[in-house]
Scaffold this motif. Structure first.
Motif, PDB file in Angstrom:
ATOM      1  N   HIS A  30      39.248  81.203  75.138  1.00 57.05           N
ATOM      2  CA  HIS A  30      39.137  82.637  75.065  1.00 57.05           C
ATOM      3  C   HIS A  30      40.515  82.982  74.375  1.00 57.05           C
ATOM      4  N   GLY A  31      40.942  82.170  73.404  1.00 53.74           N
ATOM      5  CA  GLY A  31      42.131  82.386  73.069  1.00 53.74           C
ATOM      6  C   GLY A  31      42.444  83.844  72.476  1.00 53.74           C
ATOM      7  N   VAL A  32      41.519  84.346  71.631  1.00 58.77           N
ATOM      8  CA  VAL A  32      41.856  86.005  70.917  1.00 58.77           C
ATOM      9  C   VAL A  32      41.986  86.893  72.038  1.00 58.77           C
ATOM     10  N   VAL A  33      40.849  86.646  72.884  1.00 60.38           N
ATOM     11  CA  VAL A  33      40.921  87.731  73.880  1.00 60.38           C
ATOM     12  C   VAL A  33      42.361  87.744  74.857  1.00 60.38           C
ATOM     13  N   TRP A  35      45.023  86.445  73.735  1.00 55.05           N
ATOM     14  CA  TRP A  35      46.460  87.015  73.121  1.00 55.05           C
ATOM     15  C   TRP A  35      46.279  88.538  73.065  1.00 55.05           C
ATOM     16  N   GLU A  36      45.328  89.082  72.811  1.00 57.72           N
ATOM     17  CA  GLU A  36      45.364  90.711  72.693  1.00 57.72           C
ATOM     18  C   GLU A  36      45.763  91.149  74.014  1.00 57.72           C
ATOM     19  N   LYS A  37      45.355  90.635  75.007  1.00 53.35           N
ATOM     20  CA  LYS A  37      45.737  91.215  76.586  1.00 53.35           C
ATOM     21  C   LYS A  37      47.293  91.082  76.639  1.00 53.35           C
ATOM     22  N   GLN A  38      47.721  89.768  76.271  1.00 51.04           N
ATOM     23  CA  GLN A  38      48.999  89.333  76.353  1.00 51.04           C
ATOM     24  C   GLN A  38      49.944  90.190  75.577  1.00 51.04           C
ATOM     25  N   LYS A  39      49.555  90.467  74.436  1.00 52.11           N
ATOM     26  CA  LYS A  39      50.340  91.199  73.531  1.00 52.11           C
ATOM     27  C   LYS A  39      50.411  92.770  74.251  1.00 52.11           C
ATOM     28  N   ARG A  40      49.313  93.225  74.708  1.00 55.98           N
ATOM     29  CA  ARG A  40      49.584  94.681  75.330  1.00 55.98           C
ATOM     30  C   ARG A  40      50.190  94.610  76.510  1.00 55.98           C
ATOM     31  N   ILE A  41      49.913  93.535  77.441  1.00 57.75           N
ATOM     32  CA  ILE A  41      50.510  93.793  78.780  1.00 57.75           C
ATOM     33  C   ILE A  41      51.960  93.114  78.923  1.00 57.75           C
ATOM     34  N   LEU A  42      52.229  92.013  78.257  1.00 62.96           N
ATOM     35  CA  LEU A  42      53.539  91.499  78.356  1.00 62.96           C
ATOM     36  C   LEU A  42      54.296  91.631  77.069  1.00 62.96           C
ATOM     37  N   GLY A  43      53.676  92.079  76.161  1.00 68.22           N
ATOM     38  CA  GLY A  43      54.679  92.217  74.961  1.00 68.22           C
ATOM     39  C   GLY A  43      54.455  91.120  73.755  1.00 68.22           C
ATOM     40  N   GLU A  44      54.690  91.675  72.753  1.00 72.88           N
ATOM     41  CA  GLU A  44      54.360  90.707  71.276  1.00 72.88           C
ATOM     42  C   GLU A  44      55.280  89.305  71.556  1.00 72.88           C
ATOM     43  N   GLU A  45      56.588  89.316  72.353  1.00 72.04           N
ATOM     44  CA  GLU A  45      57.565  88.291  72.110  1.00 72.04           C
ATOM     45  C   GLU A  45      57.602  87.458  73.523  1.00 72.04           C
ATOM     46  N   HIS A  46      56.620  87.814  74.504  1.00 69.13           N
ATOM     47  CA  HIS A  46      56.861  87.316  75.773  1.00 69.13           C
ATOM     48  C   HIS A  46      56.343  85.516  75.678  1.00 69.13           C
ATOM     49  N   PRO A  47      57.287  84.872  76.143  1.00 68.89           N
ATOM     50  CA  PRO A  47      56.967  83.319  76.183  1.00 68.89           C
ATOM     51  C   PRO A  47      55.397  83.061  76.280  1.00 68.89           C
ATOM     52  N   ASP A  48      54.717  83.623  77.211  1.00 69.89           N
ATOM     53  CA  ASP A  48      53.264  83.377  77.497  1.00 69.89           C
ATOM     54  C   ASP A  48      52.447  83.687  76.062  1.00 69.89           C
ATOM     55  N   THR A  49      52.872  84.998  75.539  1.00 67.93           N
ATOM     56  CA  THR A  49      52.038  85.328  74.340  1.00 67.93           C
ATOM     57  C   THR A  49      52.364  84.197  73.174  1.00 67.93           C
ATOM     58  N   LEU A  50      53.542  83.692  73.034  1.00 66.54           N
ATOM     59  CA  LEU A  50      54.088  82.906  72.018  1.00 66.54           C
ATOM     60  C   LEU A  50      53.348  81.638  72.268  1.00 66.54           C
ATOM     61  N   ILE A  51      53.034  81.258  73.405  1.00 64.25           N
ATOM     62  CA  ILE A  51      52.289  79.947  73.632  1.00 64.25           C
ATOM     63  C   ILE A  51      50.819  80.116  73.140  1.00 64.25           C
ATOM     64  N   MET A  53      49.738  82.167  70.883  1.00 58.52           N
ATOM     65  CA  MET A  53      49.630  82.203  69.453  1.00 58.52           C
ATOM     66  C   MET A  53      49.748  80.732  68.691  1.00 58.52           C
ATOM     67  N   SER A  54      50.676  79.781  69.508  1.00 64.11           N
ATOM     68  CA  SER A  54      50.738  78.648  69.049  1.00 64.11           C
ATOM     69  C   SER A  54      49.418  77.741  69.122  1.00 64.11           C
ATOM     70  N   ALA A  74      53.596  80.116  61.519  1.00 64.06           N
ATOM     71  CA  ALA A  74      54.782  80.556  60.896  1.00 64.06           C
ATOM     72  C   ALA A  74      55.449  81.884  61.764  1.00 64.06           C
ATOM     73  N   ILE A  75      54.522  82.817  62.207  1.00 63.86           N
ATOM     74  CA  ILE A  75      55.038  84.028  62.971  1.00 63.86           C
ATOM     75  C   ILE A  75      55.828  83.494  64.210  1.00 63.86           C
ATOM     76  N   ALA A  76      54.948  82.564  64.971  1.00 62.38           N
ATOM     77  CA  ALA A  76      55.244  81.934  66.247  1.00 62.38           C
ATOM     78  C   ALA A  76      56.610  81.261  66.160  1.00 62.38           C
ATOM     79  N   LEU A  77      56.809  80.482  64.914  1.00 62.15           N
ATOM     80  CA  LEU A  77      58.151  79.744  64.949  1.00 62.15           C
ATOM     81  C   LEU A  77      59.221  80.772  64.681  1.00 62.15           C
ATOM     82  N   GLU A  78      59.142  81.635  63.814  1.00 62.01           N
ATOM     83  CA  GLU A  78      60.188  82.764  63.445  1.00 62.01           C
ATOM     84  C   GLU A  78      60.480  83.511  64.914  1.00 62.01           C
ATOM     85  N   LYS A  79      59.457  83.775  65.626  1.00 60.88           N
ATOM     86  CA  LYS A  79      59.815  84.432  66.950  1.00 60.88           C
ATOM     87  C   LYS A  79      60.602  83.651  67.804  1.00 60.88           C
TER      88      LYS A  79
END
Length: 462
Positions: A30-33, A35-51, A53-54, A74-79
């Motif tokens: 359920h990758g997209v779901v 990711w959206e929750k992690q961005k909202r709860i943990l933040g865009e740059e939290h390690p779990d959010t980036l995992i 994304m990858s 590319a976004i995940a790499l930059e972050k």
């Protein structure tokens, strides 16, 4: 079922938004779901959010949505570079994944650049013989292969094989994967006897260790069928391919992706044997199944349509071949873009079909577009670029533009001699093509000289 139970327990006990619940959802794709929750709860740059994304980038890649995969990767790499640093293990994993995505997009120069960085860093940080370093070396060998740099691919693949044999043992799964990959590289270099020797060793080991019907054993059998095809032993290729198909049907089922790949490969072998009716029957079955299971526009469906167009051409049904090829080209342009490798393969195939239909002006127009794109994207000496130049040389010959046909044919022969050697099958094909052009131009001395060279090489091979 186990993951579903765990997910329900996590939701009930911990709540929908708890990190452990989100992790379990990720395992259930359920990758997209997630990711959206992690961005909202943990933040865009939290390690779990980036995992996540990858991971999502890889899911998009497997769905054939390589452009979306590249964007996310590319976004995940930059972050990760900015937050964790250039040398962090997670950063290097993301770089390695993005190199793979670039490779699938046909952007092999970018893939090579990124892969070289990862390899240099892993060598320095982890050492020359660390498993991650060897994996990166193996990946880089594949990138060299895609770039047409088969000699560099062979050198790197041989190094990996030697190290894995010494560190892991001759029968370790990673060693056998490396041997199988190196057999493929030998095949692409035209060293089909070496490829057969290595492939036979892998098959014997996998049969003994894994059993006759293990998926990896069947993969090796399938690869060995292709090597027999390379050796011109189409009957042996057909026999082995038929065995693999029967086993995959029984073990995996009629509709399994690996079964359909085997059916598609066997259709190609039938075509090369001149059994085009059998090839059409098998190809039609594969296309019907892929349309039903994957949909009309899935990459595998379009590949089958393109292969079936070639089978129609083999049957002399050039009009049907043209119609199907044009449909595939339209879809690939729209879905993948005008410069994607699969789009260019389809354009090149359609140009050849136009040539067979006697529509040589249309063949020249389409072939010229493909050549310009392949020169720009892949480089002047890539095998695909040289295939297009060779096809264009034939088109110019049929148009009566013999000086241009000779010019292109000479370039192709010179480059193939330099890259592949004098006695490679592709070099020999280029010699025969240029020989025909010399004959058509009335350059009989050049034609005789090339004819004697061809006879000498074929006599040596025999």
């Amino acid at each position: 079922m186990f993951h579903a139970v765990v997910l329900e327990k996590h939701k009930k006990i911990l709540g929908e938004d708890h990190p452990d619940t989100l992790f379990t959802m990720s395992n259930l794709e359920h990758g997209v779901v997630v990711w959206e929750k992690q961005k909202r709860i943990l933040g865009e740059e939290h390690p779990d959010t980036l995992i996540t994304m990858s991971d999502l980038a890889f899911i998009y890649q497997r769905l054939g949505q390589s452009i979306r995969a590249e964007e996310l990767g590319a976004i995940a790499l930059e972050k990760r570079k900015r937050i964790l640093g250039e040398n962090h293990q997670a950063t290097l994993i993301t770089m390695s994944n993005l190199a793979f995505i670039y490779q699938s997009l046909g952007q092999c120069i970018k893939a090579e650049e990124l892969g070289t960085v990862v390899l240099e860093k892993r060598r320095r940080i982890l050492g020359e013989e660390h498993p991650e370093t060897l994996t990166t070396m193996s990946d880089q060998a594949w990138i060299y292969q895609r770039l047409g740099q088969s000699t560099k691919a062979e050198e790197l693949g041989a190094v990996v094989l030697e190290k894995r044999k010494r560190i892991l043992g001759a029968d370790h799964p990673e060693t056998l994967i490396t041997m199988n990959n190196l057999a493929f590289i030998y095949q692409s270099l035209g060293q089909c006897i070496k490829a057969e020797e290595l492939g036979t060793v892998v098959l014997e080991k996998r049969r003994r260790i894994l059993g006759e019907e293990h998926p990896e054993t069947l993969t090796t059998m399938s690869d060995l069928a292709w090597i027999y095809q390379c050796l011109g032993q189409s009957t042996k290729a057909e026999e082995l391919g038929a065995v693999v198909l029967e086993k995959r049907k029984r073990v995996l089922g009629e509709d399994h992706p690996e079964t359909l790949i085997t059916m598609n490969n066997l259709a190609f072998i039938y075509q090369s044997l001149g059994q085009c009716i059998k090839a059409e029957e098998l190809g039609t079955v594969v296309l019907e199944k892929r349309r039903r299971i994957l949909g009309e526009e899935h990459p595998d469906t379009l590949t089958t349509m393109n292969d079936l167009a070639w089978i129609y051409q083999c049957l002399g049904q050039s009009t049907r071949a043209e119609e199907l090829g044009a449909v595939v080209l339209e879809k690939r342009k729209r879905i993948l873009g005008a410069d994607h490798p699969e789009t260019l393969i389809t354009m090149n195939s359609l140009a050849f079909i136009y040539q067979c239909l006697g529509q040589c002006t249309r063949a020249e127009e389409l072939g010229t577009v493909v050549l310009e794109k392949r020169r720009r994207i892949l480089g002047e000496e890539h095998p695909d670029t040289l295939i297009t130049m060779g096809d264009l040389a034939s088109t110019y010959e049929r148009l009566g533009q013999l000086s241009r046909a000779e010019e292109f044919g000479t370039v192709v022969l010179e480059k193939r001699r330099k890259i592949l050697g004098e006695d490679h099958p592709h070099t020999l094909w280029a010699m025969k093509s240029l020989h025909r052009t010399y004959q058509a131009s009335g350059k009989l001395d050049e034609a005789v000289s090339l004819s004697l060279l061809i006879e000498n090489i074929e006599g040596t091979d025999n």
